[in-house]
Design a protein around this motif. Sequence first.
Motif, PDB file in Angstrom:
ATOM      1  N   THR A  62      -4.342   7.016  -1.930  1.00  0.00           N
ATOM      2  CA  THR A  62      -3.898   5.698  -1.502  1.00  0.00           C
ATOM      3  C   THR A  62      -3.945   4.717  -2.667  1.00  0.00           C
ATOM      4  OG1 THR A  62      -6.132   5.108  -0.793  1.00  0.00           O
ATOM      5  CG2 THR A  62      -4.656   6.042   0.871  1.00  0.00           C
ATOM      6  N   ASN A  63      -3.119   3.698  -2.556  1.00  0.00           N
ATOM      7  CA  ASN A  63      -3.074   2.648  -3.572  1.00  0.00           C
ATOM      8  C   ASN A  63      -2.795   1.333  -2.858  1.00  0.00           C
ATOM      9  OD1 ASN A  63      -2.954   1.610  -6.312  1.00  0.00           O
ATOM     10  ND2 ASN A  63      -0.778   1.309  -5.933  1.00  0.00           N
ATOM     11  N   TYR A  64      -3.464   0.276  -3.285  1.00  0.00           N
ATOM     12  CA  TYR A  64      -3.317  -1.012  -2.620  1.00  0.00           C
ATOM     13  C   TYR A  64      -3.069  -2.125  -3.634  1.00  0.00           C
ATOM     14  CZ  TYR A  64      -5.482   1.361   1.345  1.00  0.00           C
ATOM     15  OH  TYR A  64      -5.769   2.230   2.368  1.00  0.00           O
ATOM     16  N   ASP A  78      -3.897  -5.672  -5.113  1.00  0.00           N
ATOM     17  CA  ASP A  78      -5.197  -6.329  -5.230  1.00  0.00           C
ATOM     18  C   ASP A  78      -5.416  -7.336  -4.100  1.00  0.00           C
ATOM     19  OD1 ASP A  78      -5.229  -6.481  -8.876  1.00  0.00           O
ATOM     20  OD2 ASP A  78      -5.829  -4.901  -7.494  1.00  0.00           O
ATOM     21  N   THR A 102      -5.668  -1.020   5.394  1.00  0.00           N
ATOM     22  CA  THR A 102      -5.850   0.421   5.246  1.00  0.00           C
ATOM     23  C   THR A 102      -4.576   1.136   5.653  1.00  0.00           C
ATOM     24  OG1 THR A 102      -8.209   0.216   5.762  1.00  0.00           O
ATOM     25  CG2 THR A 102      -7.234   2.416   5.892  1.00  0.00           C
ATOM     26  N   ALA A 160       0.849  -1.197   0.000  1.00  0.00           N
ATOM     27  CA  ALA A 160       0.000   0.000   0.000  1.00  0.00           C
ATOM     28  C   ALA A 160       0.877   1.238   0.000  1.00  0.00           C
ATOM     29  CB  ALA A 160      -0.913   0.020   1.226  1.00  0.00           C
ATOM     30  N   LYS A 189      -6.728  -5.371  -0.939  1.00  0.00           N
ATOM     31  CA  LYS A 189      -7.842  -4.413  -1.024  1.00  0.00           C
ATOM     32  C   LYS A 189      -9.035  -4.879  -0.210  1.00  0.00           C
ATOM     33  CE  LYS A 189      -6.863  -2.276  -5.509  1.00  0.00           C
ATOM     34  NZ  LYS A 189      -7.276  -2.169  -6.944  1.00  0.00           N
ATOM     35  N   GLY A 190      -9.603  -3.950   0.533  1.00  0.00           N
ATOM     36  CA  GLY A 190     -10.750  -4.267   1.367  1.00  0.00           C
ATOM     37  C   GLY A 190     -10.383  -4.835   2.723  1.00  0.00           C
ATOM     38  N   ARG A 191      -9.104  -5.186   2.922  1.00  0.00           N
ATOM     39  CA  ARG A 191      -8.671  -5.751   4.201  1.00  0.00           C
ATOM     40  C   ARG A 191      -7.661  -4.850   4.912  1.00  0.00           C
ATOM     41  NH1 ARG A 191      -5.817 -10.336   4.318  1.00  0.00           N
ATOM     42  NH2 ARG A 191      -4.890 -10.052   2.237  1.00  0.00           N
TER      43      ARG A 191
END
Length: 119
Positions: free
Chosen positions: A57-59, A61, A68, A49, A64-66
């Motif tokens: 922000t960039n994550y 794949d 932050t 991230a 993502k969703g888990r």
Amino acid sequence: QVQLVESGGGLVQAGGSLRLSCTTSGTIFRFNALGWYRQVPGKQRELVATLTRGGQTNYADSVKGRFTISGDNAKNTVYLQMNSLKPEDTAVYYCNAFVVGSVGRVEYWGQGTQVTVSS
């Protein structure tokens, strides 16, 4: 001299949570971006991230969703909140920061913190 100091790693069961911290020597706004990478033995270090000075922000794949990423300039610290952890998240996590100036891009790394997720 720029220093990045990580903390917060450890052992957790699958489905659990951890929060990693990366404290910098000075304001986090001095950097164009900060981020977290991770590496397992025998594999290349991979991006997890990133957080830019402007707040973007960039994550990866896979997180993502888990996960932050967030920053607290008052504490000169960037965080990585990791929820719903999976065994495949096991790795050494590294804090990264870079600046772009007259000499080009200069990167800084922390010493790494181990995250182990048991099944």
